[in-house]
Design a protein around this motif. Structure first.
Motif, PDB file in Angstrom:
ATOM      1  N   ARG A 278     -15.455  42.962  -3.470  1.00 41.73           N
ATOM      2  CA  ARG A 278     -14.998  41.793  -2.703  1.00 41.73           C
ATOM      3  C   ARG A 278     -15.425  41.966  -1.263  1.00 41.73           C
ATOM      4  O   ARG A 278     -15.722  43.080  -0.804  1.00 41.73           O
TER       5      ARG A 278
ATOM      6  N   GLU B 275     -12.741  33.797 -14.716  1.00 37.46           N
ATOM      7  CA  GLU B 275     -13.741  33.672 -13.660  1.00 37.46           C
ATOM      8  C   GLU B 275     -13.495  32.417 -12.833  1.00 37.46           C
ATOM      9  O   GLU B 275     -13.630  32.435 -11.597  1.00 37.46           O
ATOM     10  N   LYS B 276     -13.124  31.331 -13.485  1.00 33.01           N
ATOM     11  CA  LYS B 276     -12.886  30.080 -12.759  1.00 33.01           C
ATOM     12  C   LYS B 276     -11.621  30.190 -11.912  1.00 33.01           C
ATOM     13  O   LYS B 276     -11.564  29.691 -10.783  1.00 33.01           O
ATOM     14  N   ARG B 277     -10.603  30.829 -12.448  1.00 36.38           N
ATOM     15  CA  ARG B 277      -9.382  31.028 -11.660  1.00 36.38           C
ATOM     16  C   ARG B 277      -9.684  31.911 -10.450  1.00 36.38           C
ATOM     17  O   ARG B 277      -9.206  31.654  -9.336  1.00 36.38           O
ATOM     18  N   ALA B 278     -10.501  32.939 -10.668  1.00 37.45           N
ATOM     19  CA  ALA B 278     -10.877  33.827  -9.564  1.00 37.45           C
ATOM     20  C   ALA B 278     -11.681  33.081  -8.510  1.00 37.45           C
ATOM     21  O   ALA B 278     -11.489  33.273  -7.302  1.00 37.45           O
ATOM     22  N   ALA B 279     -12.575  32.206  -8.968  1.00 39.91           N
ATOM     23  CA  ALA B 279     -13.395  31.439  -8.030  1.00 39.91           C
ATOM     24  C   ALA B 279     -12.534  30.545  -7.143  1.00 39.91           C
ATOM     25  O   ALA B 279     -12.840  30.319  -5.970  1.00 39.91           O
TER      26      ALA B 279
ATOM     27  N   ASP C  28     -11.195  32.732  -4.434  1.00 43.36           N
ATOM     28  CA  ASP C  28     -12.257  33.004  -3.465  1.00 43.36           C
ATOM     29  C   ASP C  28     -12.471  31.795  -2.555  1.00 43.36           C
ATOM     30  O   ASP C  28     -12.677  31.928  -1.345  1.00 43.36           O
ATOM     31  N   GLY C  29     -12.425  30.603  -3.151  1.00 50.56           N
ATOM     32  CA  GLY C  29     -12.576  29.397  -2.345  1.00 50.56           C
ATOM     33  C   GLY C  29     -11.451  29.251  -1.342  1.00 50.56           C
ATOM     34  O   GLY C  29     -11.672  28.855  -0.183  1.00 50.56           O
TER      35      GLY C  29
ATOM     36  N   ASP D 281     -12.038  31.646   1.545  1.00 48.92           N
ATOM     37  CA  ASP D 281     -13.046  31.139   2.482  1.00 48.92           C
ATOM     38  C   ASP D 281     -12.442  30.089   3.416  1.00 48.92           C
ATOM     39  O   ASP D 281     -12.766  30.041   4.610  1.00 48.92           O
TER      40      ASP D 281
ATOM     41  N   ARG E 242      -8.849  37.517  -2.314  1.00 51.48           N
ATOM     42  CA  ARG E 242     -10.066  38.153  -2.818  1.00 51.48           C
ATOM     43  C   ARG E 242      -9.749  39.346  -3.710  1.00 51.48           C
ATOM     44  O   ARG E 242     -10.463  39.616  -4.684  1.00 51.48           O
TER      45      ARG E 242
ATOM     46  N   ALA F 243      -8.653  37.984  -7.051  1.00 47.94           N
ATOM     47  CA  ALA F 243      -9.837  37.445  -7.716  1.00 47.94           C
ATOM     48  C   ALA F 243     -10.666  38.575  -8.316  1.00 47.94           C
ATOM     49  O   ALA F 243     -11.152  38.485  -9.457  1.00 47.94           O
TER      50      ALA F 243
ATOM     51  N   ARG G  69     -11.555  39.458 -12.376  1.00 47.09           N
ATOM     52  CA  ARG G  69     -12.890  39.693 -12.936  1.00 47.09           C
ATOM     53  C   ARG G  69     -12.977  41.062 -13.593  1.00 47.09           C
ATOM     54  O   ARG G  69     -13.592  41.216 -14.650  1.00 47.09           O
TER      55      ARG G  69
END
Length: 779
Positions: free
Chosen positions: A523, A611-615, A618-619, A622, A658, A661, A665
């Protein structure tokens, strides 16, 4: 850039502070490169110096040999450093005994016995080996012999404790000139007869209180008087001198307290400088952490330009070559010397806070390091700075602090190339480098003057100084360590660092990642702010002012739709006149509706790929990063936290997103079977457990709030988030950013309210789990 413009020179300092290492090193290589005649001269000078030191070590040993035997690449070396650091501040005997059993008893001292030619080192190793054997005796519980051994161990512990503590004190005394200034001056007399000079440093680190600062001021004042009496009418450059630490003279020596520092600290430094001027001795301001450099330069500039200190060339400072801005700093100092019509004493050293500088930059998530990541780059910087100092004799009286034979020889050759002036000196630490400098100091030798940096103080004051010396000189890359390795050819030991640096394909050390790449592929590290940069602090002041023009709103948010009830103002706890925003609190009907929405959304979110939940997290991270100044301002106003604490909290919230996330993963892709709420077993790698309630505290309105929510969401749960009553506005903005990052609105609801709402959320039959306060255990 106009070289006569001090403002432009200061800007250049800031540009180099965390500049690109490869660019800076390439510039320094071009400036430091030796001519063929200089290279020949350095080899001619340095080779016999190393030969003599190695021969001397066979007979005498001492602290240099001790450090070489127990370098910090060895387990024993680390143990000794831990003991030296810990024994100076452990107040009770029981803890000392436990430490000795843990550290001494678990280390194989036998392997080091006879490894050194020094009787001093081998005697110390023998004592440590016996101590280690005794404290190991308590392990046999099977028979009467074991009982007797434990009795011996207990009976021996006071003796062992005293022996080890005494050994550490002996180690400390190798670095300390005397317990008080009079004792130190008396002890220095024999060395002065041999041609040495001394700069006395009254041991002690940062003042924690005004009383501490006053005590240090009185200590410095008394020392200046005693040193002045011992000066005997010598010139300011030949006389003994004093070194002072600005952090010892003020409890809030930091950029955030700049006005107070100038109002309170500057008069104290000036008073000491006037005392030193009256006695015609030098007063050098020691270098400290890089955070404080710019603040110290403001104070030094004020002293240099002060009319009451005119005509005195004893004002000095230390410059650390391991800082990327060392050379621009010398340019600024040259300009200051011209503007003040004085000559500045500059002690050029490599630097003693490298480990701390690296770790602080990493912890703070800064763009780059203020110091070089390779030792060879610091060596090149030192040589480039030496050339610049010799190039301006009207501005500088240079003093070169080094224990490195190549550097010592290089300085002498650079001086010859610059015109051969004798108005400069070497410097070394008391207790180190005697064999090296005894070859060049004295009237009967074709050498040069050397000033000994001589710490003064009691055993209790030694801690920070001793640990810095052990770190600095116990490292396996240090010259003090490498010179003792008889298998290392002299040619390799005195190899030209400029050539070595030029040959590197990558100038920075790749094993030390940039602070924001600290966690590698796992991360990104959250980006921080340099809270010791005046421009950054001013930007935060502006952000807080902008925040005052916004009326923040917190209201129930369910399925992406807000519900507005009667609202109440949210005042700042620091200034009740400051209304930060308005909050509309949830009702029991809102709680029921939120559960209905979340229950309906749960199957889709639980089955969403990890992966989508992690993304989504991450969003959100940001977006939190992108609103950093605003979030800091809001936390300061609504939460009553300091800007520095608010910054840490925002970064922690970003790191939580992060981190979870990354966990999703790394772990949720693997089957992890955990007990379910009714005893059945379920796999978090595929499914969540239902609807979670997250209730956070007021004292961490963003970090804990986001941490709880992120942990529950990434595991596939829907979340009903209730912030503390006192801080709903920060939480409302966090919810907005989580949704903007990709968390579906129906999956995450926001329910500000009091304890009744919290109780209703927790007691609802559909509640699958609760995260209270700092808990993020959602499984």
């Amino acid at each position: 850039m106009n070289p006569a413009d001090p403002h432009a020179l200061r800007r250049r300092l800031r540009e180099y502070h965390r500049g690109d290492e490869a660019t800076v090193v390439d510039e320094l290589i071009a400036l430091a490169r030796f001519s063929p005649s200089e290279e020949d001269g350095i080899t001619h000078r340095a080779t016999p110096l190393v030969q003599t030191v190695r021969e001397s070590r066979l007979q005498t040993g001492g602290i240099d040999a001790f450090l070489a035997t127990y370098d910090l690449s060895s387990r024993e070396g680390v143990v000794l450093m831990c003991l030296a650091e810990a024994l100076l501040r452990i107040p009770d005997a029981e803890t000392v005994d436990r430490l000795i059993r843990d550290k001494i008893g678990s280390t194989e001292w036998e392997r080091r016995l006879g490894a050194s030619h020094s009787t001093f080192v081998n005697a110390g190793t023998w004592a440590l080996m016996l101590t280690g054997r005794i404290v190991k005796l308590g392990n046999d519980d099977t028979n009467l012999s074991g009982t007797l051994k434990r009795l011996v161990a207990r009976a021996g512990e006071p003796v062992i404790r005293q022996a080890v503590t005494t050994a550490m004190r002996i180690l400390g005394r190798q670095f300390v000139m005397g317990r008080n200034i009079d004792e130190a001056i008396e002890r220095a007399r024999s060395a002065e007869k041999s041609g040495y000079r001394h700069s006395y440093d009254m041991l002690g680190e940062s003042a924690r209180t005004s009383a501490d600062a006053l005590r240090y001021f009185e200590s410095y004042s008394k020392a200046i008087a005693a040193i002045g009496r011992a000066a005997g009418g010598r010139s300011v450059f030949a006389a003994p001198s004093i070194s002072i630490k600005l952090s010892a003279l003020h409890p809030r020596y930091e950029v955030a307290q700049e006005e107070r520092v100038h109002r309170e600290l500057l008069p104290a430094i000036k008073a000491l400088a006037l005392r030193a001027k009256a006695r015609n001795i030098g007063c050098t301001i020691d270098a400290e952490e890089s955070d404080r450099l710019e603040l110290s330069l403001d104070l030094i500039e004020a002293l240099a330009m002060d009319s009451e200190l005119a005509g005195w060339d004893g004002l000095g400072l230390a410059v650390q070559a391991y800082q990327k801005r060392a050379l621009p700093l010398i340019d600024w100092l040259a300009d200051l010397a011209r503007r003040a019509d004085r000559r500045l004493i500059v002690r050029l050293c490599k630097g003693a806070y490298w480990d701390a500088e690296i770790k602080l930059a990493q912890e703070r998530g800064l763009a780059d390091y203020p110091v070089f990541t390779r030792k060879v780059a610091s060596d090149v910087s030192y040589l480039a700075c030496a050339r610049r100092l010799f190039a301006d004799p009207r501005a500088f009286y240079p003093a070169f602090a080094t224990h490195n034979a190549h550097t010592l020889a290089a300085v002498a050759e650079i001086a010859i190339s610059a015109g051969g002036s004798d108005e400069w000196e070497y410097q070394r630490l008391h207790g180190m480098g005697e064999e090296l400098y005894d070859q060049v100091v004295g009237e009967d030798r074709a050498g040069h003057a050397c000033r000994v940096y001589a710490p003064v103080g009691s055993h209790e004051d030694l801690l920070a100084y001793l640990v810095r010396r052990l770190l600095e000189n116990g490292a396996n890359s240090s010259f003090v360590n490498r010179i003792a390795d008889a298998e290392l050819p002299i040619a390799a030991l005195i190899a030209d660092p400029v050539g070595k640096a030029a040959a590197l394909a990558v100038k920075r050390q790749t094993r030390i990642p940039l602070p924001r790449a600290l966690f590698g592929a796992e991360r990104a590290n959250s980006e921080g702010l340099d809270m010791n940069d005046k421009a950054t602090l001013q930007d935060l002041v502006s952000a807080i002012e902008r925040s005052r023009r916004i009326l923040y709103i917190a209201e129930p948010l369910i399925g992406g739709h807000t519900t507005r009830h009667a609202s109440r103002p949210v005042p700042s706890p620091a200034d009740r006149r400051d209304t930060v925003g308005q909050v509309s609190e949830a009702t029991l009907a809102d709680v029921a509706r939120a559960y209905e929405t979340a229950i309906a959304a749960f199957p889709g979110w639980s089955n969403t790929p990890a992966e989508k939940r992690a993304a989504a997290l991450d969003g959100a991270a940001d977006r939190l990063q992108g609103r950093l100044p605003e979030l800091i301002a809001l936390i300061v106003r609504e939460g009553g936290r300091t800007p520095a604490d608010a910054l840490s909290e925002v970064r922690e919230a970003i790191d939580f997103c992060r981190y979870y996330a990354g966990e999703a993963r790394a772990r949720l892709a693997q089957p992890i079977v955990l007990p379910g709420p009714t005893g059945e077993r379920n796999s978090l790698s595929l499914h969540g457990r239902g609807v979670f309630v997250c209730i956070s505290p007021w004292n961490f309105p963003l970090a804990i709030f986001v941490g709880q929510v992120a942990a529950a969401l990434v595991a596939g749960n829907c979340v009903l988030a209730k912030p503390a009553e006192q801080t709903p506005l920060v939480a409302a903005l966090a919810i907005e950013l989580l949704h903007a990052g990709g968390v579906p609105t129906e999956v995450l609801a926001f329910l500000p309210g009091d304890g009744r709402i919290g109780a209703a959320l927790v007691e609802h039959p559909a509640c699958a789990g609760v995260a209270f306060t700092g808990s993020t255990e959602v499984a």
